[in-house]
Design an enzyme around this catalytic site. Structure first.
Site: not given
Lengths: 422, 310
Positions: A61, A178, A231, A304
């Site tokens: 991000h 996700h 993840h 992440d």
């Protein structure tokens, strides 16, 4: 430019030996494994160092546009370069959301002028990440996205997710999922179990993740289309992926360094830098993820990287936002897994180089002659402490603050240019 | 033994000896409240700040009376009317309070973990007046005191705790404390209100109330919070009271000498009926009375009072 005297580790080409690399015009011109050549070009002395393909982090991000107080393309790319990461895929949950080509173009243009590394945007699956209408995937692809995902705003409607996968496949875009069923553990802030009850914190069950991993692998099975699960944190979720892979479903997955190295025990003391989604799980989950890397069920390791400002994280555990930074600690984490769990470094390296490159369908991740010269020099003998002062991100929300790190990135090259050096 | 703690955060952290010490000392503090002049100079010159970020009548009043009977100066702040309602973060508020040099902060807070964090970071004593679903140590201590006062012992007693175990800090603190003191605990609740991992607490668990009743020396009813109904943890008050409410029929099933407890505030007609709350078995008001003695003891001990009980 030459990089001489180092140990070249290039899993894509099965190389793990001393050698020299010749870089010309931003590309790898040659890899010499037998004997050094005389040159009057610039020489980087890599004696004692490991010479690696530049790392690819497929889940980051960068917060730009919209949340520049947490991170921006400049600061995020600087942190990535310091971590030996030469390519990042940045998530679309910006403001505005990257669900249309104008936002994509903005990010691509910003990256062209400001980024030290290659920044590849991921677009949204649905407009505004609302889970209802498909985004302009085709136009965004033309503008530069390499994948689509609604990331933390999991597409709840299975029908929309199916259409999203089919529509993405039309434009040959990988879909990253996700997996989180928000109806299970909606108010949760840590792994659900005895410890969450003890600490008085609402739990997020492993089930919330597993239900959606099941759904998405079933969608992939039914449609024959690929899906990338990001993840993964539960041993049961990984088992679903293993079974799907065994029966030929086109599923791939990544795990994060924090889920590989930390467990829910880290939440004792209510440190908000131990709050992330998915939450830190139990020791048996952590060990299963490590075994997944060894066995190859886990394809990638991705950080992440989720910067949040200090005043946001400095709240109650219940109220603080989810997420931790991870760019600068990725390679030391991988090195620690190599040392402590006896996994070959080369196997680990595939998870941050050639595997993400293949899943995303992008160039890079190897040291093959002719490809872009993205190279990381790593000193396995160095140790250092990761402190607030060493953080190059705008945010400092790392669970590894104060930890001793073994191995350090000493030089990072992107397309033949040195972007980080200590 | 000696009391070496600056703070009282969680029963989970206390040893049986420490709990025993508090219960022993509380008797002498209880005596003060029975005097004509209900005040001793023990904590004169000490400042106790009561930070209540959640509505509370009993606990706050109890702490305030306890502190005043020990001659401490008290200042009470509640969430409404403080800068918390203006968006100040809890730790900012706490640091500001600390700058005014209190000797002890009593905190009640809607989320878990803040009292522990304060204890770690602040120089003054911190007493947890209840944090989220985590712990309510002073409530458990006054409950144990009340039981011990009534039965003369805790060891071997069977205590049933009935209701919303999942969201109850009172239940957690009581389970940890009662287990440490050798009592048996039975938790009675629908499966939706039992927390994950409850089987590791060392308590018996029953989804049926009736079979537990004749075995229990004490039945502790927990308050039903209306918001749990909105979150669909159970079907409605009518059904809840049929299966988990304490009423006349169930009171009659209790064994001789068994008692009824409730941490308050009660929802009469939901988890407990009038004829149960007000019957001869009820020691609910004893709990409230003993709360003052327990809090006097803890204020005294945490602000450096010596434990003169061997």
């Amino acid at each position: 430019m030459w990089i001489k005297g180092g140990t070249i580790i290039d899993p894509a080409n099965g190389i793990e030996q001393a050698g020299d690399i010749h870089i010309r015009e931003g590309l790898i011109a040659d890899v010499c494994l037998n004997g050094s050549r005389e040159t009057d070009e610039e020489v980087i002395d890599a004696a004692g160092l490991w010479v690696l393909p530049g790392l690819i982090d497929m889940h980051v991000h960068l917060r730009e546009p919209g949340f520049e107080y947490k991170e921006d393309i400049t600061s995020g790319s600087r942190a990535a370069a310091a971590g030996g990461i030469t390519t990042v895929v940045c998530m679309p949950n910006t403001n505005p959301v990257n669900d249309n080509p104008s936002v994509t173009r903005y990010i691509v243009e910003k990256a062209r002028h400001k980024a030290l590394i290659r920044v590849l945007p991921a677009g949204a699956i649905t407009r505004g990440l609302q889970g209802t209408e498909l985004s302009e995937m085709g136009l965004m692809k033309a503008a530069g996205i390499v994948a689509v995902t609604d990331d933390g705003k999991t597409v709840a409607d299975a029908g929309i997710m199916r259409r999203g996968m089919e529509y993405a496949a039309t434009f040959e875009l990988p879909v990253i999922s996700h997996c989180q069923d928000k109806s299970l553990g909606a108010s949760g802030v840590m792994n659900e179990g005895s410890l969450s009850s003890r600490l008085g914190l609402a739990g997020i069950p492993s089930l919330a993740e597993d239900v959606v991993i099941s759904r998405d692998t079933l969608l992939a099975r039914y449609t024959g289309l690929p899906i990338h699960i990001t993840h993964v944190s539960t041993s049961s979720g990984l088992e679903i992926i293993r079974q799907a892979k065994d029966s030929g479903v086109r599923v791939s997955c990544d795990v994060t360094p924090h889920h590989l190295l930390l467990t829910e025990e880290r939440v004792r003391g209510y440190d908000t830098n131990a709050k992330m989604y998915p939450p830190l799980r139990r020791e048996e989950d952590r060990l299963a993820l490590i075994e997944g890397i060894r066995s190859g069920i886990v394809d990638c390791i991705a950080t992440d990287h989720a910067p949040h400002a200090r005043d946001e994280k400095d709240l109650d555990f219940d109220l603080a936002p989810f997420g931790v930074i991870g760019l600068q600690t990725l390679l030391p984490a991988i090195y620690r897994l190599h040392r402590e769990y006896d996994i070959s470094f080369s196997r680990l390296l595939t998870c941050v180089t050639i595997n993400p490159a293949r899943i995303l369908g992008i160039e890079g991740g190897s040291l093959s002659p002719g490809v872009r010269a993205d190279i990381t020099l790593f000193d396995p003998a160095a140790s250092w402490v990761f402190t607030r002062e060493s953080v190059l991100s705008k945010s400092e929300n790392s669970p590894f603050l104060g930890s001793e790190m073994h191995g350090r990135v000493v030089l990072t090259i992107v397309e033949g240019r040195i972007v980080h050096r200590i | 033994m000696n009391w070496s703690r600056k703070d009282v955060i969680a029963i989970h952290d206390l040893t049986a000896d420490e709990i025993g010490l508090v219960l022993d000392m509380a008797s002498s503090f209880k005596e003060i409240s029975k005097r004509d002049i209900k005040k001793v100079p023990t904590l004169r010159g000490k400042t106790v700040v009561l930070l209540f970020y959640e509505p509370s009548t009993r606990t706050r009043l109890s702490f305030e009376i306890a502190a005043k009977r020990l001659s401490a100066d008290t200042v009470a702040l509640s969430a409404s009317g403080s800068s918390f309602s203006k968006g100040e973060t809890i730790m900012d508020a706490v640091y500001n309070v600390t700058a005014m040099a209190p000797d002890c902060i009593v905190i009640r807070y809607p989320y878990a973990g803040i009292p522990a964090k304060m204890a770690e970071l602040l120089p003054c004593s911190v007493i947890n007046g209840g944090d989220g679903f985590h712990e309510h140590p002073t409530q458990a201590l006054l409950d144990m005191y009340t039981l011990r006062e009534h039965f003369g012992r805790l060891e071997g007693l069977t205590v049933a705790i009935v209701g919303d175990i999942m969201h109850s800090r009172v239940a957690r603190s009581n389970v940890y404390g009662l287990k440490k003191m050798g009592a048996n605990v039975v938790l009675v609740a629908p499966k939706t209100l039992l927390p994950p991992g409850v089987e590791t607490w060392g308590a018996h668990i029953s989804t049926e109330f009736d079979p537990v009743i004749p075995e229990a020396d004490a039945i502790m009813m927990l308050r039903v919070q209306k918001e749990r109904l909105n979150e669909r943890f159970f079907s409605g008050e009518r059904e809840y009271s049929v299966f988990y409410g304490l009423n006349k029929r169930r009171v009659d099933m209790m064994k001789d000498g068994a008692v009824i407890m409730h941490p308050g505030p009660m929802n009469r007609g939901v988890e407990i009926t009038h004829d149960a709350a007000d019957c001869a078995r009820s020691i609910i008001l004893d709990q409230v009375e003993n709360g003052v003695a327990i809090r006097m003891t803890l204020l005294y001990l945490s602000m450096g009072g010596t434990a003169n009980v061997d």
